[in-house]
Design a protein around this motif. Structure first.
Motif, mmCIF file in Angstrom:
data_model
loop_
_atom_site.group_PDB
_atom_site.id
_atom_site.type_symbol
_atom_site.label_atom_id
_atom_site.label_comp_id
_atom_site.label_asym_id
_atom_site.label_seq_id
_atom_site.Cartn_x
_atom_site.Cartn_y
_atom_site.Cartn_z
ATOM 1 N N PHE A 126 43.078 50.266 31.434
ATOM 2 C CA PHE A 126 44.363 50.557 31.927
ATOM 3 C C PHE A 126 44.248 50.845 33.634
ATOM 4 O O PHE A 126 43.975 52.025 33.667
ATOM 5 C CB PHE A 126 45.481 50.020 32.071
ATOM 6 N N THR A 137 48.759 49.688 26.761
ATOM 7 C CA THR A 137 47.912 49.034 27.558
ATOM 8 C C THR A 137 47.368 48.016 26.330
ATOM 9 O O THR A 137 47.171 46.896 26.804
ATOM 10 C CB THR A 137 46.359 50.048 27.446
ATOM 11 N N ASP A 155 38.968 46.059 32.148
ATOM 12 C CA ASP A 155 40.341 47.004 32.369
ATOM 13 C C ASP A 155 40.942 45.992 33.300
ATOM 14 O O ASP A 155 40.942 45.575 34.437
ATOM 15 C CB ASP A 155 39.237 47.243 33.995
ATOM 16 N N GLN A 214 44.010 46.829 35.119
ATOM 17 C CA GLN A 214 44.147 46.661 36.383
ATOM 18 C C GLN A 214 43.424 45.487 37.279
ATOM 19 O O GLN A 214 43.812 45.696 38.107
ATOM 20 C CB GLN A 214 44.274 48.012 36.180
ATOM 21 N N LEU A 271 50.275 51.882 35.436
ATOM 22 C CA LEU A 271 50.714 50.405 34.130
ATOM 23 C C LEU A 271 51.909 51.062 33.800
ATOM 24 O O LEU A 271 52.092 50.294 33.213
ATOM 25 C CB LEU A 271 50.448 52.294 33.043
#
Length: 320
Positions: A109, A213, A153, A155, A170
């Motif tokens: 993340f 995560t 990833d 994000q 997060l």
């Protein structure tokens, strides 16, 4: 190793390299590493309102990795070079482990901007080869931002590669699926924890971030159509049982379970509310019916009394 590892979900915690900061930013001033860090943090607070030092001045002090199977089930979680937490050993294990397990997909993340760059720079610093990671394979090159085979990833996934901002980070996204998110420690507090010798606490914080995560990863797989919501909920339950079985071995797991909340399907909530409303309505109706019955009985008694009184009065008016 009975299950093939397909994904490495990881998080990095790092500390400032005081000697590097003293040399690069305050060369010739004779500042000690500690003084250089403190001076730089003061500048950052004044400029940005944070003490967090850019990753280029940092070294990894804790790396925690969750090993995840192809079916997205949690296999294991490891903290590299625990309890010694030597940066050069952590870095060596990080890259050699990725190769040994057949180069599983990295999952992070915000790892594109922080976690992987710091591990790449650490490999550069310590003279460690990461040839398979840096190979040039055109569009399929592992470091290509828009290829997720080597690195996903989360994000970037949720913001369409930065087209939008993920305000809350997060912590926010984890709480969308009712997981603890940030608890007692924040990333910008790691330096202080390290200075106080609290290395295990840093690792525990990193371990909790990895769990967050992982659960975000599971929901993202539903979003991407790679699994179903029902299957995700089963995987979450299995992961919770996995954590419970190891709660005695790690304070991080105990703290995580204490802050645990179960995510519920929205339609399940609607059903529960509807059922509650039906119960309330039924109770109200029953009470109303009871009230009506009582009122009818009272009215009947009143009528009977009136008839009796009228009868008596009628008898009393006749002369004997």
């Amino acid at each position: 190793m009975t299950e093939k590892v397909a994904h490495f979900i990881f998080d990095v915690e790092s500390i400032a390299d005081g000697e590097l900061i003293a040399d690069v930013r305050y060369g010739g001033q004779g500042l000690s590493p500690e003084k250089a860090i403190a001076t730089y943090q003061d500048e950052l607070v004044e400029q940005n309102g944070t003490t967090f030092i850019p990753y280029t001045y940092q070294i990894p002090i804790s790396v925690v990795i969750a090993k995840v199977a192809r079916d997205f089930s949690l296999i294991d979680i490891v903290s590299l070079d625990e309890p010694h937490f030597r940066p050069h050993v952590i870095t060596e294990h990080f890259w050699r482990g990725w190769e040994m397990y057949g180069q599983p997909q990295w999952v992070t993340f915000n790892g594109r901007s922080f976690d992987l760059p710091i591990m790449e720079l650490a490999a550069f610093r310590y003279g460690i080869s990461a040839a398979k990671w840096f190979k040039n394979d055109g569009y399929r090159s592992p470091r290509n931002r828009f290829t997720t085979e080597a690195h996903l990833d989360l994000q970037e996934l949720l913001t369409n590669y930065g087209a939008a901002r993920c305000n809350g980070g997060l912590n926010l996204v984890a709480q969308l699926v009712k997981k603890p998110g940030k608890m007692d420690l924040r990333g910008d507090q790691v330096q202080q924890q390290y200075d106080e010798g609290k290395l295990t606490e840093i690792s525990d914080y990193c371990r909790c971030d990895v769990l967050d995560t992982y659960f975000i990863f599971l929901r993202s797989m539903v979003l991407m159509g790679k699994t179903t919501l029902d299957n995700e909920m089963q995987l979450v339950q299995k992961a919770k049982e996995w954590i419970q079985q190891r709660a005695d071995t790690s304070e991080a797991y105990t703290a995580y379970l204490n802050a645990w909340r179960d995510w519920e399907k929205p339609q399940d909530k609607k059903v529960e509310k509807a059922e509650a409303a039906e119960v309330t309505s039924s109770e109200t109706l029953t009470a109303s019916e009871g009230s009506d019955t009582s009122e009818a009985a009272a009215a009947s008694e009143t009528n009977d009394t009136r008839e009796t009184t009228n009868s008596s009065e009628s008898s009393g008016t006749n002369p004997g």
